[in-house]
Design a protein around this motif. Structure first.
Motif, short mmCIF file in Angstrom:
data_model
loop_
_atom_site.label_atom_id
_atom_site.label_comp_id
_atom_site.label_asym_id
_atom_site.label_seq_id
_atom_site.Cartn_x
_atom_site.Cartn_y
_atom_site.Cartn_z
N ASN A 113 47.50 26.17 35.54
CA ASN A 113 46.35 26.37 36.41
C ASN A 113 45.56 25.08 36.57
O ASN A 113 45.59 24.20 35.71
N ASP A 114 44.84 25.00 37.67
CA ASP A 114 43.99 23.83 37.95
C ASP A 114 42.56 24.18 37.57
O ASP A 114 41.79 24.70 38.36
N ASN A 115 42.20 23.90 36.30
CA ASN A 115 40.88 24.24 35.78
C ASN A 115 40.55 25.72 36.02
O ASN A 115 39.44 26.07 36.43
N ALA A 122 46.81 25.43 44.31
CA ALA A 122 46.31 24.87 43.05
C ALA A 122 47.38 23.99 42.41
O ALA A 122 47.08 22.90 41.89
N SER A 125 47.51 20.80 44.42
CA SER A 125 46.40 19.90 44.09
C SER A 125 46.68 19.13 42.80
O SER A 125 46.39 17.94 42.70
N LEU A 126 47.25 19.81 41.81
CA LEU A 126 47.64 19.12 40.58
C LEU A 126 48.63 18.00 40.87
O LEU A 126 48.51 16.89 40.35
N ARG A 129 47.12 14.89 42.52
CA ARG A 129 46.35 14.02 41.64
C ARG A 129 47.26 13.14 40.79
O ARG A 129 46.82 12.09 40.31
N ARG A 151 43.86 13.63 35.35
CA ARG A 151 45.27 13.32 35.54
C ARG A 151 45.72 12.43 34.39
O ARG A 151 44.91 11.82 33.69
N VAL A 592 40.77 18.73 44.10
CA VAL A 592 40.17 19.27 42.87
C VAL A 592 39.55 20.61 43.23
O VAL A 592 39.23 20.87 44.38
N TYR A 593 39.36 21.46 42.23
CA TYR A 593 38.86 22.79 42.54
C TYR A 593 37.38 22.78 42.90
O TYR A 593 36.91 23.60 43.68
#
Length: 789
Positions: A113-115, A122, A125-126, A129, A151, A592-593
């Motif tokens: 998961n992204d935060n 998501a 997005s990871l 980065r 990252r 980023v979230y």
């Protein structure tokens, strides 16, 4: 309060960007802050973890939990010929639940998961980065210093570094990853259409079991009425009724688990031998191609797993894992085992085995709970659909639509009116248009298996680039995932003509919309990049910019985070006047979230001070949103005024006269008192300001902090602040570019169709930028341009 200035590395317009960490007089909602901090904690008390696991049931597991309503019907649509087939089907269900939801998603994918944010975007997005695969190159190295921008670095000779370079080498590879993500997103949207259809229709089918004389049309009508009411209530949001979700789903799981135990006790425990995988081999050997195609029905037992990942946002991974292992997994195994035990003694009841296996005394209570559980399951899928469209919107992959927050506590709970009504129309069409649940099940299975395959391919890159796993672990995960999912995929291919084409058509339509919109967005950005104006041209115009400077502030919106946009030169060459203060405003989304409020704005000066030109970059994450109650303009000016004070303080405490066009001076450890409308604030004792003299383009012979007339820097600060305030009072005008993209005459026909018709139509029906930025109509000025691609 920390403040940073970073060099802008873009050609003629090198300068300093000031990251104004400014959370001024804006207290965070106490409950939101408490929950945010609570979910970020790595360790939880046992009581708290159990409470969060209980709450996650209603949000995360509704879709997966309602699968027992329709799995055996879709597996054996024409009845069961041999009791051994029931054992084989149950064995397949058991191992499917174990391999996909339990091992793959709950214990592996959820960790990617992204935060705390899940879903295909998501994961994308990871990846963005950790590798430069984003197709819109609007990021600056200051963005990497955000607290939410996490990252890892690679060793140059590592496998991860080689993979990163391979992905970055060619634009086609970056585009292929984006298309893969878009395909997964489109299938999730299809999921949001098919889940309510099959769940509500299956639940409503219980009426016909108890009232055999009732026609199928009445069942469909009841389902349609429920769906209309369900979608009509979406604008209230889930926050007001979500407290009911967890108890309903928990009661549902306990009921189906208890009914399963009752049926195993009543009809015999011989079905428990299905835990042996030998019966899977016997099932395929006996059934042949028919047994293979029945896998499309078996796969429905794991539908909802993809929504499990997309709905992760509000709960820690440990709570979701606990809920699955303690409640969901055992209750589902008991439910399917109980249905199998009943079915072995009633081979002709496969079409409504769930309702027929319910004891008569509790039939209607279970029917009510089943209907409400189906609605909860549909709600979870719709919420996931809204969330993933919001993420696509932030990545420039979806036309601008209205996004509404429905909860002040949970920022992830949103409502998108346009999408809601489109989903409702398509969902009712599917429910009323298909002849039976079997065809909807075929369509549902096709959408789910494609989402799972997309997740697997993205997870492979996550394991390599983000987790940097050993290649053996990557190979094991890839092998196990693809064996299961490709097997299911091959079975749903046989049912493309039996309803499986529906999600493909829906996803294809959304894919065309999303890709064409993204293509137009990229081309517009490239146009702005290639046609931006050089600083030499701006300096040659002089302080008046070759025009009459009228009182007021002009906010020029641009997609560029550096350089002077072409819209500005187009504007000043067609109009005889420009405002006394010009601010170039860039609103951009990062992979980023969220971007914390105190890190949102970057401000810098363009040209000498007497030009009164600035740039303000507002950065947002894919979960952030411009809200109407958010005073974006006020925050922008607060940061602009803070920039002027910090700039003046930096000059006042510097004792060097070595400023030059290529020199750089760093001032550290400043303590000062900043005043803003009578409010006093203390600067951080570790303020790190790095200033390139190219920011203000000052002449080398006269340091900017040396005043020949004896004027102090504080006096200069007061003068400029007064000047800015006076111009703000004189009026603020928002200048937006209206770039029309057209295909060149020599373009191929498909490009002309995509750009001149599809993209033009989408721009016509989508929301205007002025609405997104909440710009008052009376202070809006549109500047039109035509760009040929």
């Amino acid at each position: 309060m920390a403040s940073r200035v970073e060099s802008d590395e873009d050609g003629d317009n090198k300068g300093s960007m000031w990251d104004l960490d400014q959370k001024l007089d804006q207290p965070m909602d106490e409950e939101a802050g408490r929950l945010k901090n609570m979910y970020r904690e790595k360790k939880f008390s046992a009581v708290l973890l159990l409470r969060l696991a209980f709450q996650s049931l209603g949000v995360v597991y509704g879709d997966l939990g309602t699968s027992p309503l329709y799995v055996f019907y879709n597996t054996f649509p024409h009845g069961v010929k041999d009791p051994e087939d029931v054992i084989g089907a149950l064995s397949l269900i058991i191992y499917s639940l174990t391999l996909v939801p339990l091992l793959k998603y709950v214990f592996v994918v959820l960790r990617a998961n992204d935060n705390g944010q899940g879903g295909t975007f998501a994961l994308y997005s990871l990846l963005c980065r950790h590798a430069k695969i984003k197709t819109i190159p609007n990021q600056h190295r200051t963005d990497e210093e955000l607290t939410t921008y996490s990252r890892s670095t690679f060793h140059e000779k590592s496998f991860a570094a080689k993979t990163k370079r391979w992905l970055e080498e060619q634009a086609t590879r970056r585009s292929a990853i984006l298309i893969l993500v878009l395909v997964g997103t489109c299938m999730v949207i299809g999921d949001g259409i098919l889940t309510p259809a099959i769940s509500v229709l299956s639940a409503a089918g219980g009426i016909k079991v108890n009232k055999p004389h009732m026609s199928n049309g009445v069942v469909v009508l009841v389902a349609v009425v429920i769906l209309v009411g369900f979608f009509s209530m979406q604008h209230y949001g889930t926050d007001r009724v979500s407290w009911l979700f967890a108890p309903i789903v928990l009661l549902w799981f306990l009921l189906i688990g208890g009914i399963g135990i009752f049926n195993i006790w009543k009809h015999g425990s011989s079905v428990l031998k299905a835990f042996s995988p030998v019966y899977i081999y016997r099932y395929f050997k006996r059934g042949g191609q028919e047994g293979w195609t029945s896998l499309g029905g078996i796969m429905l037992s794991i539908t909802g797993t993809e929504a499990l990942f997309a709905d992760l946002a509000h709960f820690p991974v440990s709570a979701v894992q606990l809920a699955f292992t303690l409640i969901v997994f055992p209750c589902l195994l008991l439910a399917y085992s109980g249905q199998a035990a009943y079915l072995m003694n009633n081979l002709d009841h496969s079409q409504d085995v769930f309702y027929r296996s319910i004891p008569d005394r509790i039939y209607w209570p279970v029917f009510v709970v089943a209907t409400t559980a189906a609605i909860v399951a549909s709600q979870a899928t719709i919420t996931a659909t809204f969330s993933i469209i919001k993420q696509a919107l932030a990545h420039g992959c979806f036309p601008r639509v209205k996004v509404v927050y429905t909860s002040k506590t949970f920022l992830g709970q949103i409502y998108i009116p346009d999408i809601n009504w489109i989903l409702m129309i398509l969902c009712i069409s599917v429910t009323a248009g298909f002849e039976n649940q079997n065809q909807i099940g075929n369509a549902y299975g096709t959408a789910v298996v494609i989402v799972m395959l997309v997740t697997t391919f993205l997870m492979i890159m996550i394991m390599i680039l983000v987790w940097r796993c050993h290649w053996i672990l990557v190979l094991i995960f890839t092998g196990l995932s693809l064996i299961v999912e490709c097997t299911y995929f091959s079975s749903v291919l046989f049912k493309i003509d039996q309803g499986g084409w529906v999600p493909l058509v829906i996803a294809g339509a959304f894919l065309v919309i999303m890709y064409v919109w993204h293509y137009g967005t990229v081309k517009r950005y490239e146009f702005e990049m290639h046609s931006k104006v050089s600083m030499a041209w701006i300096l040659g115009l002089g302080p008046s910019l070759g025009l009459v400077r009228v009182p007021g502030i002009g906010l020029v919106y641009t997609e560029l985070a550096s350089g002077v946009p072409h819209i500005f030169s187009h504007f000043i060459t067609n109009l005889p006047a420009i405002h006394s203060v010009v601010v170039f405003v860039c609103v951009k989304y990062l992979p980023v979230y969220t971007v914390p409020e105190e890190e949102r704005f970057l401000v810098k000066r363009i040209g000498p001070k007497n030009f009164h030109m600035f740039r303000c970059v507002a950065r947002y994450g894919y979960k952030d949103l411009h809200k109407k109650d958010e005073s974006f303009e006020k925050k922008l000016f607060d940061n602009l005024f803070m920039f002027v004070r910090l700039e003046s303080m930096m000059e006042g405490c510097s004792d060097s006269d070595e400023y030059s066009l290529c020199g750089q001076k760093t001032v550290q450890s400043m303590d000062g008192m900043l005043s803003n409308n009578g409010n006093t604030r203390t600067a951080s004792s570790n303020m790190d300001i790095s200033v390139s003299s190219l920011d203000s383009i000052e002449p080398a012979k006269s340091p900017p902090h040396v005043k020949s007339s004896g004027q102090t820097s504080s006096q200069t600060e007061v003068d400029e602040l007064e000047f800015l305030n006076n111009n703000r009072d004189a009026g603020v005008v928002h200048i937006l570019g209206n770039t029309v993209v057209r295909a060149r005459r020599d373009s191929r026909f498909y490009k002309k169709i995509a750009v001149d018709y599809i993209y033009a139509f989408l721009r016509k029906i989508c929301r205007e930028n002025s609405v997104i930025f909440n710009v008052p109509h009376e202070s809006l000025l549109n500047v039109g341009q035509i760009f040929y691609v």
